[in-house]
Design a protein around this motif. Structure first.
Motif, PDB file in Angstrom:
ATOM      1  N   THR A  20       0.852  -1.190   0.000  1.00  0.00           N
ATOM      2  CA  THR A  20       0.000   0.000   0.000  1.00  0.00           C
ATOM      3  C   THR A  20       0.885   1.237   0.000  1.00  0.00           C
ATOM      4  N   ASP A  21       0.283   2.394  -0.436  1.00  0.00           N
ATOM      5  CA  ASP A  21       0.998   3.668  -0.435  1.00  0.00           C
ATOM      6  C   ASP A  21       0.024   4.741   0.051  1.00  0.00           C
ATOM      7  N   ALA A  22       0.426   5.482   1.075  1.00  0.00           N
ATOM      8  CA  ALA A  22      -0.464   6.480   1.678  1.00  0.00           C
ATOM      9  C   ALA A  22      -0.669   7.696   0.803  1.00  0.00           C
ATOM     10  N   ASP A  23       0.171   7.905  -0.193  1.00  0.00           N
ATOM     11  CA  ASP A  23       0.000   9.058  -1.078  1.00  0.00           C
ATOM     12  C   ASP A  23      -1.165   8.818  -2.030  1.00  0.00           C
ATOM     13  N   SER A  24      -1.605   9.918  -2.662  1.00  0.00           N
ATOM     14  CA  SER A  24      -2.732   9.828  -3.589  1.00  0.00           C
ATOM     15  C   SER A  24      -2.261  10.033  -5.017  1.00  0.00           C
TER      16      SER A  24
END
Length: 413
Positions: free
Chosen positions: A126-130
């Motif tokens: 997963t990656d917290a950025d959008s």
């Protein structure tokens, strides 16, 4: 300032915007932020300026927590009612979060008989950025020297599967090291990457026959050797090393050497090859004895596995006994030493009978010794006790020589 955008990595405690206001009466304008409406993130650098003021960040912005903030400014000239103004500030996402692996084990076990094409590991990240900052790819790097055993299929949504693309063999390799790589597509400031190591443990199966240790086996048997003499020992172990079974030893029925049948045997558990019957000259020559190593399955759940080896035996005449040479040197020395000691003792005994003219003369009598200077003749009583005979073997000292004492003459003892 309404609808202004600020990157989430904007620095704190520096001017990020300047508010400007004027009063029709040329009064000094005072700037303030209404309590509870933006003052947790923003502050005014100089509230005493009459026409403008710098806006600063009180704490860092975080797009992943809040994408916008609302601020209410209050203007006052000190005479009229305060004039409020509400603005909305937007936070711009920055690629400041690297991808993270989630729900992905760091160790997996795979049976060595697992079929090619089997999924051995599911990968999730997963990656917290959008936006593009939060999108990315998955990849796999295998341990150096073992490429081509595993493959990762990336489904494009931070998920993927690791497949087995070639067979495993525990006896060749017991574990593999994999490196999972997750890379986002961020452009500001650039792509970020995370890695994770995964160990693949190969599980052993009972699929290997016994393995011989120490081949080739070559030995010699002499016809002088006794029955039950061990001539060589063979050794084997289970080819499956993780959970090896016991191995026993048997003579093969298919030796092709009927001449030596019955003359040798092998111990069931130790592998010692020994002579079973006496050997004789008719057996002289080189023979091969085939021995089997058989795995013992205590549960009887699978067919017993075995392997064979040949023992080359040369049967020949025994060594000729070497004649034993007896060394009498020590005996001679001991005997000679004894003779010398006896000679010395005899010399001292004989020396007792020797004197010179300066010493008092001694006359040996029966059980008594009389000094010659006291009396030359025995008393009448003593003369009666002495036999009337002359024995020249009695030692008489005369200053010139001596004669030996006859030890059989009890009168002169």
């Amino acid at each position: 300032m309404d609808k202004e955008q600020f990157p989430e990595d904007t620095q704190t405690n520096i001017a990020i915007y300047t508010l400007i206001a004027t009063d029709p009466d040329d009064d000094c304008v005072r700037f303030a932020i209404k309590d509870g409406e933006g003052d947790d993130f923003f502050k005014l650098a100089d509230e005493g300026n009459c026409t403008h003021v710098d806006v600063q960040l009180r704490q860092s912005l975080d797009y992943e927590e809040n994408t916008r903030h609302t601020i209410t400014w209050e203007l006052s000239d000190g005479v009229n009612v305060e004039v409020p103004t509400t603005v909305t500030v937007y936070v711009i996402d920055v690629n400041d979060n690297a991808p993270e692996f989630i729900d992905t084990p760091s160790e997996v076990e795979v049976d060595e008989h697992e079929d090619v094409g089997t999924i051995i590991l599911k990968v999730t990240a997963t990656d917290a950025d959008s936006g593009s900052n939060g999108m990315g790819t998955l990849d796999l790097v295998e341990e150096q020297g073992w490429n081509g055993t595993f493959h990762l299929t990336d489904y494009g949504d931070w998920t993927g599967d690791v497949f087995l693309i070639s067979g495993l063999n525990y006896e060749m390799k017991t574990q593999y090291g994999l490196l999972l790589i997750a890379t986002d597509r961020g452009t500001n400031p650039g792509p970020l990457t995370s890695t994770m190591s995964v160990t693949v443990l190969v599980l052993d199966n009972q699929d290997m026959p016994p393995v011989w240790i120490g081949e080739p086996y070559i030995c010699t048997a002499y016809d002088t050797m006794a029955v039950n003499t061990t001539i060589i020992t063979v050794t084997a172990r289970d080819g499956d090393r993780a959970a090896p079974n016991e191995v026993v030893y048997l003579l093969s029925n298919d030796t092709g050497n009927s001449t030596i049948d019955g003359y040798f045997d092998v111990h069931l558990y130790s592998g010692a090859v020994y002579i079973k019957e006496e050997l004789h000259p008719l057996l002289y020559g080189v023979w091969n004895l085939t021995i089997l190593a058989v795995e013992v399955d205590p549960d009887q759940t699978w067919e017993m596995k075995s392997s064979a080896t040949d023992v080359e035996i040369t049967i020949t005449a025994g060594p000729t006994p070497t004649p034993q040479i007896i060394d009498f040197t020590e005996t001679y020395i001991a005997t000679f030493t004894t003779l010398i000691i006896f000679a010395i003792v005899a010399f001292f005994i004989l020396a007792l009978c020797v004197h010179n003219d300066d010493d008092p003369k001694l006359v040996f009598r029966k059980r008594k010794v009389y000094p010659a200077d006291e009396t030359d003749e025995p008393t009448k009583k003593e003369q009666a006790e002495i036999p009337d005979k002359t024995d020249t073997s009695v030692c008489q000292t005369n200053g010139q020589g001596f004669t030996s004492i006859d030890p059989t003459n009890e009168h002169y003892m």
